[in-house]
Write a protein that holds these residues in place. Sequence first.
Motif, PDB file in Angstrom:
ATOM      1  N   HIS A 189      24.445  33.040  -3.730  1.00  0.00           N
ATOM      2  CA  HIS A 189      26.315  33.518  -4.256  1.00  0.00           C
ATOM      3  C   HIS A 189      25.814  32.167  -4.869  1.00  0.00           C
ATOM      4  N   TYR A 190      25.232  30.960  -4.902  1.00  0.00           N
ATOM      5  CA  TYR A 190      25.174  29.985  -5.498  1.00  0.00           C
ATOM      6  C   TYR A 190      24.523  30.385  -7.262  1.00  0.00           C
ATOM      7  N   LEU A 191      23.077  30.696  -6.333  1.00  0.00           N
ATOM      8  CA  LEU A 191      22.071  31.206  -7.856  1.00  0.00           C
ATOM      9  C   LEU A 191      22.778  31.901  -8.235  1.00  0.00           C
ATOM     10  N   ALA A 192      23.724  32.735  -8.271  1.00  0.00           N
ATOM     11  CA  ALA A 192      24.307  33.908  -9.209  1.00  0.00           C
ATOM     12  C   ALA A 192      25.112  33.342  -9.604  1.00  0.00           C
ATOM     13  N   SER A 193      25.954  32.545  -9.213  1.00  0.00           N
ATOM     14  CA  SER A 193      27.072  31.916  -9.967  1.00  0.00           C
ATOM     15  C   SER A 193      26.199  30.853 -11.299  1.00  0.00           C
ATOM     16  N   SER A 194      25.543  30.898 -11.115  1.00  0.00           N
ATOM     17  CA  SER A 194      24.543  30.107 -11.638  1.00  0.00           C
ATOM     18  C   SER A 194      23.581  30.130 -12.640  1.00  0.00           C
ATOM     19  N   TRP A 195      23.188  30.907 -12.787  1.00  0.00           N
ATOM     20  CA  TRP A 195      21.928  32.212 -12.948  1.00  0.00           C
ATOM     21  C   TRP A 195      22.331  33.508 -13.147  1.00  0.00           C
ATOM     22  N   HIS A 196      23.829  33.495 -14.016  1.00  0.00           N
ATOM     23  CA  HIS A 196      24.887  34.150 -14.069  1.00  0.00           C
ATOM     24  C   HIS A 196      24.165  35.565 -15.193  1.00  0.00           C
ATOM     25  N   GLY A 197      23.742  36.768 -14.773  1.00  0.00           N
ATOM     26  CA  GLY A 197      22.946  37.630 -15.351  1.00  0.00           C
ATOM     27  C   GLY A 197      21.325  37.721 -14.736  1.00  0.00           C
TER      28      GLY A 197
END
Length: 345
Positions: A189-197
């Motif tokens: 989830h952290y990676l998804a929010s940091s690397w949006h897209g």
Amino acid sequence: MASMLPFGRASRTTAERPVTGLPADVTGLPADDDVLLDAPDDRLGPALVAAGQGAYEPAAELLAATRRHAQWEHRDTYTLHLAAFARSRPEWLQSWYATAPQDPDALLIRAQLAVDHAWRSPARAETLRGVSPMITAAARADDRDPVPWRIALDHARGSRAGHTYFGELWEAALRRAPRHYGCHVAALHYLASSWHGSHRECLDFADRAAQDTPADSLVQALPTRAVLAYLNDGCGPGVPRERLDAAADRAIALSARFPATDVWPAAVRNKLTYVLVRLGRWEDALEQLRLIGPYATSFPWSRLSDDPLGRFLEMRDEVRVRAAQGAGRGHPPGGRARRVHCDDH
């Protein structure tokens, strides 16, 4: 006391939904009226009933047992459910903490509850910063326990912590339980929010994690979590269909390791079914529905409707019809649903 429990039976009638002409016994699925939403297992259920009556002792005994036997996945799940229950019925937790303020299990639920409360605040990042001492207290209460570190990872994401700090938390979590599913989901989830897209990068992380864990580890389902986020996101480059199918196949193999109609893997199976439906893999989705049996979960169906149980039942009808028609593998729908929120767990 049934009304106090955080699960319920289906309330819709067949007249309120499309009639498929396929009775439950043809497809091996339970009747709609037998389907439960977010049902607890046999260990958690009595603790919730007792909490509804104001008694904390069964919950204390349950969480203490998970610590004694290092059952970290169960501990994480039970903590989330007990904290969710305490949001509306906090008296039992208040009594527990007043009686045993240093109890590692009471501290753990208080930390989870505080993060849950802060996450819903309009001033999320600022409110979460005030929760840090509770998480620290829970982590210090039992140094073996990875669950406070999962909470810390969620807290860091919500408070928009930098990569360096998050990385330190991640390493501390891995030292305690390198295969803990909850911590891996928090990191994803952290990676998804940091690397949006950047869904390929998130899927790369999930694939590497799954490859490094045994075939019966819940981390095998992590790539499916990454695929679910991709299918619900309207941004970023496309991911090859074969990668989506490979992630689903890995989760199918994991699902097959658990008994049919078992409440414990229901959360994994519900998310997998959602992905299979979005991929148009109707026969595979029907098989997962047979394995799910009567155990629907709010997530991911709550992302599609304010009535997750009703949406689950509607989806079952669609899968029955498509599978009966012999529909082959489809393609991910072009019009993606709204983006999955990062607080899903």
